[in-house]
Design a protein around this motif. Structure first.
Motif, PDB file in Angstrom:
ATOM      1  N   LYS A 157       0.723  -1.063  -0.067  1.00 13.35           N
ATOM      2  CA  LYS A 157      -0.033   0.109   0.056  1.00 13.35           C
ATOM      3  C   LYS A 157       0.816   1.160   0.006  1.00 13.35           C
ATOM      4  N   PHE A 158       0.307   2.225  -0.672  1.00  5.83           N
ATOM      5  CA  PHE A 158       1.221   3.393  -0.660  1.00  5.83           C
ATOM      6  C   PHE A 158       0.217   4.696  -0.176  1.00  5.83           C
ATOM      7  N   PRO A 159       1.080   5.805   0.361  1.00  9.49           N
ATOM      8  CA  PRO A 159       0.234   6.892   0.791  1.00  9.49           C
ATOM      9  C   PRO A 159      -0.357   7.806  -0.339  1.00  9.49           C
ATOM     10  N   VAL A 160      -1.137   8.675   0.142  1.00 10.12           N
ATOM     11  CA  VAL A 160      -1.929   9.646  -0.588  1.00 10.12           C
ATOM     12  C   VAL A 160      -1.609  11.017   0.111  1.00 10.12           C
ATOM     13  N   ALA A 161      -0.585  11.636  -0.733  1.00  7.99           N
ATOM     14  CA  ALA A 161      -0.004  12.895   0.050  1.00  7.99           C
ATOM     15  C   ALA A 161       0.333  14.019  -1.054  1.00  7.99           C
ATOM     16  N   ILE A 162       0.355  15.248  -0.745  1.00  5.94           N
ATOM     17  CA  ILE A 162       0.678  16.268  -1.572  1.00  5.94           C
ATOM     18  C   ILE A 162       1.660  16.900  -0.842  1.00  5.94           C
ATOM     19  N   ILE A 163       3.255  17.108  -1.453  1.00  4.99           N
ATOM     20  CA  ILE A 163       4.003  17.697  -0.557  1.00  4.99           C
ATOM     21  C   ILE A 163       4.851  18.709  -1.554  1.00  4.99           C
ATOM     22  N   PHE A 164       4.765  19.860  -0.844  1.00  3.81           N
ATOM     23  CA  PHE A 164       5.532  21.157  -1.391  1.00  3.81           C
ATOM     24  C   PHE A 164       6.825  21.377  -0.712  1.00  3.81           C
ATOM     25  N   ILE A 165       7.858  21.420  -1.397  1.00  2.24           N
ATOM     26  CA  ILE A 165       9.123  21.668  -0.742  1.00  2.24           C
ATOM     27  C   ILE A 165       9.701  23.099  -1.419  1.00  2.24           C
ATOM     28  N   ASN A 166       9.883  24.092  -0.593  1.00  2.00           N
ATOM     29  CA  ASN A 166      10.463  25.143  -1.145  1.00  2.00           C
ATOM     30  C   ASN A 166      11.817  25.428  -0.515  1.00  2.00           C
ATOM     31  N   ILE A 167      12.837  25.701  -1.444  1.00  2.00           N
ATOM     32  CA  ILE A 167      14.318  25.973  -0.870  1.00  2.00           C
ATOM     33  C   ILE A 167      14.931  26.658  -1.971  1.00  2.00           C
ATOM     34  N   ASP A 168      15.800  27.435  -1.485  1.00  2.00           N
ATOM     35  CA  ASP A 168      16.594  28.333  -2.394  1.00  2.00           C
ATOM     36  C   ASP A 168      17.067  27.526  -3.762  1.00  2.00           C
ATOM     37  N   GLU A 169      16.697  28.366  -4.809  1.00  2.00           N
ATOM     38  CA  GLU A 169      16.986  27.580  -5.993  1.00  2.00           C
ATOM     39  C   GLU A 169      18.390  27.012  -6.397  1.00  2.00           C
ATOM     40  N   SER A 170      19.416  27.608  -5.882  1.00  2.00           N
ATOM     41  CA  SER A 170      20.805  27.381  -6.068  1.00  2.00           C
ATOM     42  C   SER A 170      20.981  25.746  -5.581  1.00  2.00           C
ATOM     43  N   TYR A 171      19.866  25.230  -4.788  1.00  2.00           N
ATOM     44  CA  TYR A 171      20.111  23.904  -4.064  1.00  2.00           C
ATOM     45  C   TYR A 171      19.368  22.767  -4.923  1.00  2.00           C
ATOM     46  N   VAL A 172      18.915  23.360  -6.025  1.00  2.00           N
ATOM     47  CA  VAL A 172      18.253  22.628  -6.996  1.00  2.00           C
ATOM     48  C   VAL A 172      18.758  22.450  -8.543  1.00  2.00           C
ATOM     49  N   ASP A 173      19.112  21.289  -9.037  1.00  2.00           N
ATOM     50  CA  ASP A 173      19.215  21.138 -10.541  1.00  2.00           C
ATOM     51  C   ASP A 173      18.002  20.792 -11.163  1.00  2.00           C
ATOM     52  N   VAL A 174      17.435  21.711 -12.188  1.00  2.00           N
ATOM     53  CA  VAL A 174      16.206  21.391 -12.705  1.00  2.00           C
ATOM     54  C   VAL A 174      16.555  20.707 -14.256  1.00  2.00           C
ATOM     55  N   ASN A 175      17.852  20.993 -14.444  1.00  2.00           N
ATOM     56  CA  ASN A 175      18.218  20.706 -15.763  1.00  2.00           C
ATOM     57  C   ASN A 175      19.001  19.350 -15.921  1.00  2.00           C
TER      58      ASN A 175
END
Length: 602
Positions: free
Chosen positions: A280-298
């Motif tokens: 079984k798996f959970p039902v969840a909506i998760i929002f993570i906000n962090i400084d953009e320099s910590y995320v590589d979207v490319n």
């Protein structure tokens, strides 16, 4: 002569387009992200024939200036970044400048747009990557993109698409996720001239959840928010009793971007793991906000894959957030069985000020639709203890092989000579014949029986009519899969029909061993139908139906029911394994037992 050749521009563009435009839902995703980046407050999406014939996205955002329209169709032309380092500080959803040219290279695209500063709009038509029309046109402020005849010039890709209903379901799923991720925007979805849902755009995520999924579930959402320095995690979680059969309802947004991340899913599930049964798996909506320099979207052209700096610190913070949110009596299941006796569908328009009337069910039937999560945990603990105590005994046990069982439990002879000792842990049936002791898993055995009945579309089902017909709400995606599978349900003990756009009516359910099945388990089966090859694979459908319809562990059976179960099992073609390959029965020979008690010398 050398073997290496430079691909033509046309071929290169189509190959590149395939990375961005995998299916119609990919087109919708890219266009929605452009609308969000343009600060739209209202986005209308209309599709026909699963998006293969038409995809139309209309927004009231900033629009595109006339002088930029043609540039927008050039590959790697973008207003979002200007140098490489900008990728690590980008705040917009789009930035690569690939979406529009990729879409236009494999379809006919019409753009009609106007900015606030312009008095008249611009219309541009691009077919197969070539501009066919460009001129002034009347237009409201914002942008309208019309995509027609998707993959008309790449028939190989077109033939790999699913049915129109499946593609519509995928589109509905992606729009639902963005509507949840951006409740401040009003989304309206129209499929084949039928309105599927409209969200208000008032910022209330619970209202959006109620509109798209289920009102009753929306009332149970647990809201949690935690700050860890530059990291902020906000979540909307359903208690464990609302778990599903796959990860489709684990929804993550990082800085407003919908992402798929295995580690985020892993740590979310770790937080739920003490409360969820296996599978079984959970039902969840998760929002993570962090400084953009910590995320590589490319990471990938689809932009749904990302990389974090200090990834495990973020995951650990998520785990801590989930664990804290799930503490306390909020996990105690609250039974809210609902039914509308007059079969009047309430419109779920205003979640806060005008909630729909709660449906009721006849109290005499309530026992048939109770929740089994508490029993599952109890059963797991009992079986673990059982295995621990008898591990040495188990080590010498043999899983019954076909040749052995045929000798000792022949359908024609010895099957009539067995004697039932009883049921242990309300899960395993103990019986003996002259030379062997047998332990039978009642759930696995019943799975095998039902599986073969379903494969043969047996008409021998016992059916329990419900005192009051049950109305089961489905999402649009679930409804599309249900339409494909409705005949399968009807052929296998259900009396049901489509009730309206987002619900079905269930009048009768299969009745086995004195236990009518909870109608809501249809949703669990639909979860599995979303997997690849469903519902075309008859064997997988039969296995799924059998698993959910079979008697469960921790259900008490009478001696008569045990007898019936054993006899029915050995009337099947393969009584030795359930449809998923687990053994239905194990045996201990008299010789092995006597060795254990030192009655014979090894």
């Amino acid at each position: 002569m050398g073997k290496i050749k430079v691909l033509s521009e046309d071929v290169a563009q189509k190959i590149a387009a395939g990375e961005v435009v995998e299916r119609p839902a990919s087109v919708v995703k890219e266009l929605i992200e452009n609308s969000i980046d343009a600060n739209a407050k209202n986005i209308l999406i209309e599709i026909k024939d699963g998006g293969k014939k038409l995809i139309k996205v209309l927004d009231d955002g900033e629009g595109i200036a006339s002088e930029d329209v043609l540039l927008a169709f050039e590959r790697h032309a973008t207003s979002k970044i200007s140098k490489l380092d900008d990728i690590f500080t980008v705040k917009t959803l789009g930035f690569r400048g690939e979406a529009l040219p990729s879409i236009a290279s494999v379809s006919k695209v019409t753009m009609i747009t106007r900015t606030k500063e312009e008095n008249i709009g611009t219309k541009c038509i691009v077919t197969g990557g070539k501009v066919e029309y460009f001129d002034e046109a009347l237009s409201k402020e914002g942008c309208t993109i019309i995509v027609e005849d998707l993959f008309f010039n790449t028939p190989a890709r077109l033939k790999f698409l699913k049915s129109s209903s499946k593609e519509s379901a995928y589109i509905s799923e992606i729009i639902s996720k963005y509507a949840l991720g951006h409740p401040e925007i009003s989304f309206k979805l129209i499929i084949d001239d039928k309105e599927i849902f409209t969200t208000s755009g008032n910022g209330n995520i619970k209202e959006v959840f109620a509109k798209i999924y289920d009102f009753e579930e929306a009332k149970n959402l647990i809201e949690v928010e935690k700050h860890y320095g530059i990291l902020k995690i906000k979540g909307y979680l359903l208690p464990p009793q609302f778990s599903r059969n796959n990860r489709s309802y684990e929804i993550f947004f990082v800085n407003g971007r919908y992402v798929k991340d295995k580690n985020l899913s892993l740590f979310l599930e770790k937080g739920y793991s003490p409360f969820l049964p296996a599978g079984k798996f959970p039902v969840a909506i998760i929002f993570i906000n962090i400084d953009e320099s910590y995320v590589d979207v490319n990471v990938h052209p689809s932009k749904t894959e990302i990389k974090f700096k200090d990834e495990y610190k973020i995951c650990d913070a998520l785990l801590l957030t989930i664990k804290e949110a799930l503490k306390g009596d909020v996990l105690i299941p609250r039974e809210t069985i609902s039914i509308n006796k007059n079969f009047i569908k309430e419109e779920r328009i205003d979640f806060l000020n005008n909630p729909p009337v709660e449906n009721k069910i006849n109290s005499t039937n309530r026992e048939y639709f109770c929740n089994f999560e508490d029993k599952i945990e109890k059963k797991v603990n009992q079986v673990n203890q059982y295995i621990k105590e008898f591990s040495d005994f188990y080590s010498t046990a043999e899983i019954i092989k076909n040749e052995v069982i045929n000798k000792s439990l022949s359908k024609k002879t010895s099957i009539n000579n067995f004697k039932i000792i009883g049921q242990i842990f309300n899960t395993y049936i103990i019986f003996v014949d002259d030379n062997n002791l047998y332990i039978l898993d009642q759930h696995a055995a019943h799975e095998r029986i039902l599986y073969e009945m379903y494969l043969n579309y047996s008409k021998s089902f016992v059916v329990q009519e419900l005192v009051v017909p049950h109305i089961l709400n489905l999402t649009h995606s679930e409804m599309e899969f249900f339409k494909d599978a409705i005949d399968i349900f009807k052929n296998n003990g259900f009396d049901l029909d489509i009730f309206d756009n987002n619900s079905i009516i269930i009048r009768a359910v299969p009745f086995t061993f004195g236990i009518p099945k909870d109608p809501s388990y249809i949703k669990e089966i639909l979860d599995e139908l979303r997997e690849e090859n469903f519902p075309k694979d008859k064997n997988k459908i039969a296995a799924s139906l059998a698993c959910h319809a079979a008697i469960k562990a921790d259900e008490i059976l009478s001696i008569e029911e045990m007898n019936k179960l054993i006899k029915m099992l050995f009337e099947t073609e393969n009584p030795y394994n359930c449809p998923h390959g687990r053994p239905t029965i194990i045996s201990f020979s008299l010789y092995e037992l006597e060795k254990k008690f030192k009655r014979v010398i090894s």
